[in-house]
Design a protein around this motif. Structure first.
Motif, PDB file in Angstrom:
ATOM      1  N   MET A  48       0.819  -1.214   0.000  1.00 41.84           N
ATOM      2  CA  MET A  48       0.000   0.000   0.000  1.00 41.84           C
ATOM      3  C   MET A  48       0.854   1.266   0.000  1.00 41.84           C
ATOM      4  O   MET A  48       0.420   2.294  -0.521  1.00 41.84           O
ATOM      5  CB  MET A  48      -0.947   0.016   1.204  1.00 41.84           C
ATOM      6  CG  MET A  48      -2.022  -1.055   1.178  1.00 41.84           C
ATOM      7  SD  MET A  48      -3.162  -0.966  -0.209  1.00 41.84           S
ATOM      8  CE  MET A  48      -3.944   0.584   0.086  1.00 41.84           C
ATOM      9  N   ASN A  49       2.062   1.198   0.546  1.00 42.50           N
ATOM     10  CA  ASN A  49       2.964   2.359   0.535  1.00 42.50           C
ATOM     11  C   ASN A  49       3.354   2.750  -0.883  1.00 42.50           C
ATOM     12  O   ASN A  49       3.755   3.887  -1.130  1.00 42.50           O
ATOM     13  CB  ASN A  49       4.209   2.095   1.370  1.00 42.50           C
ATOM     14  CG  ASN A  49       3.929   2.209   2.850  1.00 42.50           C
ATOM     15  OD1 ASN A  49       2.967   2.849   3.273  1.00 42.50           O
ATOM     16  ND2 ASN A  49       4.761   1.575   3.656  1.00 42.50           N
ATOM     17  N   LYS A  50       3.236   1.818  -1.817  1.00 41.78           N
ATOM     18  CA  LYS A  50       3.584   2.080  -3.212  1.00 41.78           C
ATOM     19  C   LYS A  50       2.396   2.620  -4.006  1.00 41.78           C
ATOM     20  O   LYS A  50       2.534   2.974  -5.166  1.00 41.78           O
ATOM     21  CB  LYS A  50       4.105   0.807  -3.868  1.00 41.78           C
ATOM     22  CG  LYS A  50       5.364   0.265  -3.221  1.00 41.78           C
ATOM     23  CD  LYS A  50       5.756  -1.071  -3.808  1.00 41.78           C
ATOM     24  CE  LYS A  50       6.946  -1.650  -3.063  1.00 41.78           C
ATOM     25  NZ  LYS A  50       7.273  -2.989  -3.534  1.00 41.78           N
ATOM     26  N   GLU A  51       1.232   2.668  -3.375  1.00 37.11           N
ATOM     27  CA  GLU A  51       0.009   3.103  -4.042  1.00 37.11           C
ATOM     28  C   GLU A  51      -0.196   4.601  -3.880  1.00 37.11           C
ATOM     29  O   GLU A  51       0.496   5.253  -3.106  1.00 37.11           O
ATOM     30  CB  GLU A  51      -1.198   2.347  -3.476  1.00 37.11           C
ATOM     31  CG  GLU A  51      -1.189   0.860  -3.776  1.00 37.11           C
ATOM     32  CD  GLU A  51      -1.306   0.552  -5.250  1.00 37.11           C
ATOM     33  OE1 GLU A  51      -2.152   1.161  -5.935  1.00 37.11           O
ATOM     34  OE2 GLU A  51      -0.555  -0.310  -5.731  1.00 37.11           O
ATOM     35  N   ARG A  52      -1.183   5.118  -4.598  1.00 35.40           N
ATOM     36  CA  ARG A  52      -1.490   6.545  -4.505  1.00 35.40           C
ATOM     37  C   ARG A  52      -1.920   6.897  -3.081  1.00 35.40           C
ATOM     38  O   ARG A  52      -2.428   6.050  -2.346  1.00 35.40           O
ATOM     39  CB  ARG A  52      -2.551   6.934  -5.530  1.00 35.40           C
ATOM     40  CG  ARG A  52      -3.911   6.358  -5.274  1.00 35.40           C
ATOM     41  CD  ARG A  52      -4.883   6.742  -6.392  1.00 35.40           C
ATOM     42  NE  ARG A  52      -6.223   6.375  -6.047  1.00 35.40           N
ATOM     43  CZ  ARG A  52      -6.731   5.174  -6.196  1.00 35.40           C
ATOM     44  NH1 ARG A  52      -6.004   4.211  -6.714  1.00 35.40           N
ATOM     45  NH2 ARG A  52      -7.973   4.921  -5.844  1.00 35.40           N
ATOM     46  N   GLU A  53      -1.782   8.166  -2.742  1.00 34.27           N
ATOM     47  CA  GLU A  53      -2.020   8.618  -1.376  1.00 34.27           C
ATOM     48  C   GLU A  53      -3.472   8.485  -0.932  1.00 34.27           C
ATOM     49  O   GLU A  53      -3.754   8.125   0.204  1.00 34.27           O
ATOM     50  CB  GLU A  53      -1.572  10.073  -1.250  1.00 34.27           C
ATOM     51  CG  GLU A  53      -1.394  10.529   0.173  1.00 34.27           C
ATOM     52  CD  GLU A  53      -0.750  11.882   0.232  1.00 34.27           C
ATOM     53  OE1 GLU A  53      -1.402  12.804   0.756  1.00 34.27           O
ATOM     54  OE2 GLU A  53       0.392  12.023  -0.238  1.00 34.27           O
TER      55      GLU A  53
END
Length: 138
Positions: free
Chosen positions: A44-49
């Motif tokens: 999820m850290n690699k996903e959009r904010e």
């Protein structure tokens, strides 16, 4: 519980699940949940904010697919967590595709408006006349 004992316990429970023990999944989930949450947070850290999918929902969706699939044969703990990460990535990809489709109108087909077909209240009398004629023909 030490990491090696926990690892052995996870592998044992995965093998019991493969052999059809329905209680093995219930015993397995508390042992693997924190690791699955860690994997989900990394992904999820690699996903959009402003992502609408939360790590907990990602873990739960993955668990449903992982535990519910009788066709998968887990060889060990590492195999299970690698498959978990892959399934979570697939869930994120499916979620992104659905989000993009929804953003672009989803399944709705866009059509251009023919100005000749626009209804105007001034044409109400002729529209009523056409309706009356069609009703008589019926």
């Amino acid at each position: 519980m030490t990491e090696s004992v926990r690892s052995n316990e996870v592998t044992r429970l995965l093998l019991e699940m493969r052999n059809g023990d329905p209680e093995a999944a219930n015993a397995l989930i508390p042992l693997i949940y924190s690791e699955l949450r860690r994997i989900a947070r990394v992904l999820m850290n690699k996903e959009r904010e402003n992502h609408t999918l939360q790590p907990t929902a990602l873990v739960n969706d993955a668990l449903i697919r992982l535990i519910g699939s009788v066709s998968l044969e887990w060889q060990n703990r590492a195999h299970f967590f690698a498959a978990s990460a892959t399934i979570m990535r697939r869930i994120l990809i499916d979620h992104a595709r659905a989000h993009r489709a929804e953003k672009r109108g989803g399944e709705i087909k866009q059509v251009t408006l023919d100005e000749k077909l626009v209804y105007e209240w001034r044409n109400a009398e002729s529209l009523l006349s056409i309706d009356e004629v069609l009703n008589r023909l019926q």
